[in-house]
Design a protein around this motif. Structure first.
Motif, PDB file in Angstrom:
ATOM      1  N   VAL A   1      10.504  33.333  73.688  1.00  0.00           N
ATOM      2  CA  VAL A   1       9.433  33.755  72.788  1.00  0.00           C
ATOM      3  C   VAL A   1       9.135  35.218  73.106  1.00  0.00           C
ATOM      4  O   VAL A   1       8.801  35.557  74.238  1.00  0.00           O
ATOM      5  CB  VAL A   1       8.160  32.893  72.975  1.00  0.00           C
ATOM      6  CG1 VAL A   1       7.039  33.392  72.081  1.00  0.00           C
ATOM      7  CG2 VAL A   1       8.467  31.422  72.720  1.00  0.00           C
ATOM      8  N   VAL A   2       9.279  36.084  72.095  1.00  0.00           N
ATOM      9  CA  VAL A   2       9.019  37.508  72.261  1.00  0.00           C
ATOM     10  C   VAL A   2       7.818  37.859  71.400  1.00  0.00           C
ATOM     11  O   VAL A   2       7.848  37.687  70.185  1.00  0.00           O
ATOM     12  CB  VAL A   2      10.239  38.354  71.846  1.00  0.00           C
ATOM     13  CG1 VAL A   2       9.950  39.837  72.032  1.00  0.00           C
ATOM     14  CG2 VAL A   2      11.481  37.937  72.630  1.00  0.00           C
ATOM     15  N   ALA A   3       6.761  38.337  72.040  1.00  0.00           N
ATOM     16  CA  ALA A   3       5.539  38.730  71.328  1.00  0.00           C
ATOM     17  C   ALA A   3       5.335  40.232  71.507  1.00  0.00           C
ATOM     18  O   ALA A   3       5.297  40.723  72.631  1.00  0.00           O
ATOM     19  CB  ALA A   3       4.344  37.963  71.862  1.00  0.00           C
TER      20      ALA A   3
ATOM     21  N   PRO B   1       3.294  25.963  80.886  1.00  0.00           N
ATOM     22  CA  PRO B   1       4.533  25.656  81.614  1.00  0.00           C
ATOM     23  C   PRO B   1       5.653  26.642  81.269  1.00  0.00           C
ATOM     24  O   PRO B   1       6.546  26.342  80.494  1.00  0.00           O
ATOM     25  CB  PRO B   1       4.863  24.242  81.131  1.00  0.00           C
ATOM     26  CG  PRO B   1       4.299  24.181  79.764  1.00  0.00           C
ATOM     27  CD  PRO B   1       3.067  25.038  79.776  1.00  0.00           C
ATOM     28  N   LEU B   2       5.594  27.834  81.846  1.00  0.00           N
ATOM     29  CA  LEU B   2       6.581  28.876  81.556  1.00  0.00           C
ATOM     30  C   LEU B   2       7.649  28.909  82.637  1.00  0.00           C
ATOM     31  O   LEU B   2       7.355  28.733  83.821  1.00  0.00           O
ATOM     32  CB  LEU B   2       5.899  30.241  81.492  1.00  0.00           C
ATOM     33  CG  LEU B   2       4.750  30.384  80.490  1.00  0.00           C
ATOM     34  CD1 LEU B   2       4.080  31.729  80.666  1.00  0.00           C
ATOM     35  CD2 LEU B   2       5.242  30.185  79.084  1.00  0.00           C
ATOM     36  N   GLU B   3       8.882  29.156  82.232  1.00  0.00           N
ATOM     37  CA  GLU B   3       9.975  29.312  83.191  1.00  0.00           C
ATOM     38  C   GLU B   3       9.986  30.721  83.765  1.00  0.00           C
ATOM     39  O   GLU B   3      10.253  30.914  84.940  1.00  0.00           O
ATOM     40  CB  GLU B   3      11.318  29.020  82.518  1.00  0.00           C
ATOM     41  CG  GLU B   3      11.482  27.578  82.088  1.00  0.00           C
ATOM     42  CD  GLU B   3      11.511  26.618  83.264  1.00  0.00           C
ATOM     43  OE1 GLU B   3      12.114  26.943  84.311  1.00  0.00           O
ATOM     44  OE2 GLU B   3      10.908  25.533  83.130  1.00  0.00           O
TER      45      GLU B   3
ATOM     46  N   VAL C   1      10.495  29.348  77.792  1.00  0.00           N
ATOM     47  CA  VAL C   1       9.719  28.116  77.832  1.00  0.00           C
ATOM     48  C   VAL C   1      10.597  26.941  77.403  1.00  0.00           C
ATOM     49  O   VAL C   1      11.542  27.108  76.625  1.00  0.00           O
ATOM     50  CB  VAL C   1       8.458  28.259  76.937  1.00  0.00           C
ATOM     51  CG1 VAL C   1       8.825  28.465  75.494  1.00  0.00           C
ATOM     52  CG2 VAL C   1       7.514  27.105  77.095  1.00  0.00           C
ATOM     53  N   ASP C   2      10.270  25.762  77.900  1.00  0.00           N
ATOM     54  CA  ASP C   2      10.950  24.538  77.501  1.00  0.00           C
ATOM     55  C   ASP C   2      10.864  24.395  75.984  1.00  0.00           C
ATOM     56  O   ASP C   2       9.830  24.678  75.385  1.00  0.00           O
ATOM     57  CB  ASP C   2      10.291  23.353  78.209  1.00  0.00           C
ATOM     58  CG  ASP C   2      10.951  22.047  77.880  1.00  0.00           C
ATOM     59  OD1 ASP C   2      10.381  21.286  77.080  1.00  0.00           O
ATOM     60  OD2 ASP C   2      12.041  21.795  78.415  1.00  0.00           O
ATOM     61  N   ASP C   3      11.951  23.949  75.382  1.00  0.00           N
ATOM     62  CA  ASP C   3      12.048  23.791  73.932  1.00  0.00           C
ATOM     63  C   ASP C   3      10.833  23.074  73.326  1.00  0.00           C
ATOM     64  O   ASP C   3      10.273  23.500  72.324  1.00  0.00           O
ATOM     65  CB  ASP C   3      13.300  22.971  73.611  1.00  0.00           C
ATOM     66  CG  ASP C   3      14.127  23.563  72.501  1.00  0.00           C
ATOM     67  OD1 ASP C   3      13.786  24.652  72.015  1.00  0.00           O
ATOM     68  OD2 ASP C   3      15.113  22.921  72.117  1.00  0.00           O
ATOM     69  N   ALA C   4      10.433  21.997  73.956  1.00  0.00           N
ATOM     70  CA  ALA C   4       9.360  21.151  73.424  1.00  0.00           C
ATOM     71  C   ALA C   4       7.988  21.820  73.488  1.00  0.00           C
ATOM     72  O   ALA C   4       7.071  21.405  72.781  1.00  0.00           O
ATOM     73  CB  ALA C   4       9.326  19.831  74.180  1.00  0.00           C
TER      74      ALA C   4
END
Length: 110
Positions: free
Chosen positions: A11-13, A31-33, A72-75
């Motif tokens: 995700v790029v903001a 929950p960020l990687e 981030v996890d797909d879900a």
């Protein structure tokens, strides 16, 4: 090297600089990687129509922005995007952009 079997999104903001800290604080428990933050310059639809930015005169074609890249996890990607939008949306031109890309992590060799 084969990609790991972890479905993830990137995700790029691209946001206004004064909102970056608030966005990161709102994501503190998400929950960020991984997270990367960069200072960038950009121009969108406003081009040279925006005479003022953050209560000061601005004559440059490119306006200062902050790029926040999150893995981030797909879900959980939509949940993370909702949090970013809640904080970053001011309703004015130049709020920024959010992109969601597929991410294929690769394990680094030892």
């Amino acid at each position: 090297m084969a990609p790991l079997e972890i479905p993830m999104k990137q995700v790029v903001a691209i946001v206004k600089p004064y909102l970056a800290e608030r966005i990161l604080e709102s994501l503190r428990r998400a929950p960020l990687e991984a997270v990367v933050v960069r200072e960038v310059k950009g121009m969108g639809k406003q081009k040279s129509y925006l005479d003022q930015y953050a209560d000061s005169e601005y004559s440059l074609a490119f306006l200062p922005k902050v790029e926040i890249t999150l893995w981030v996890d797909d879900a959980r990607a939509e949940e993370v995007v909702r949090k970013v939008v809640e904080v970053a949306r001011t309703g004015r031109m130049g709020d920024g952009k959010i992109m969601i890309l597929p991410a294929n992590p690769v394990e680094m060799p030892v």
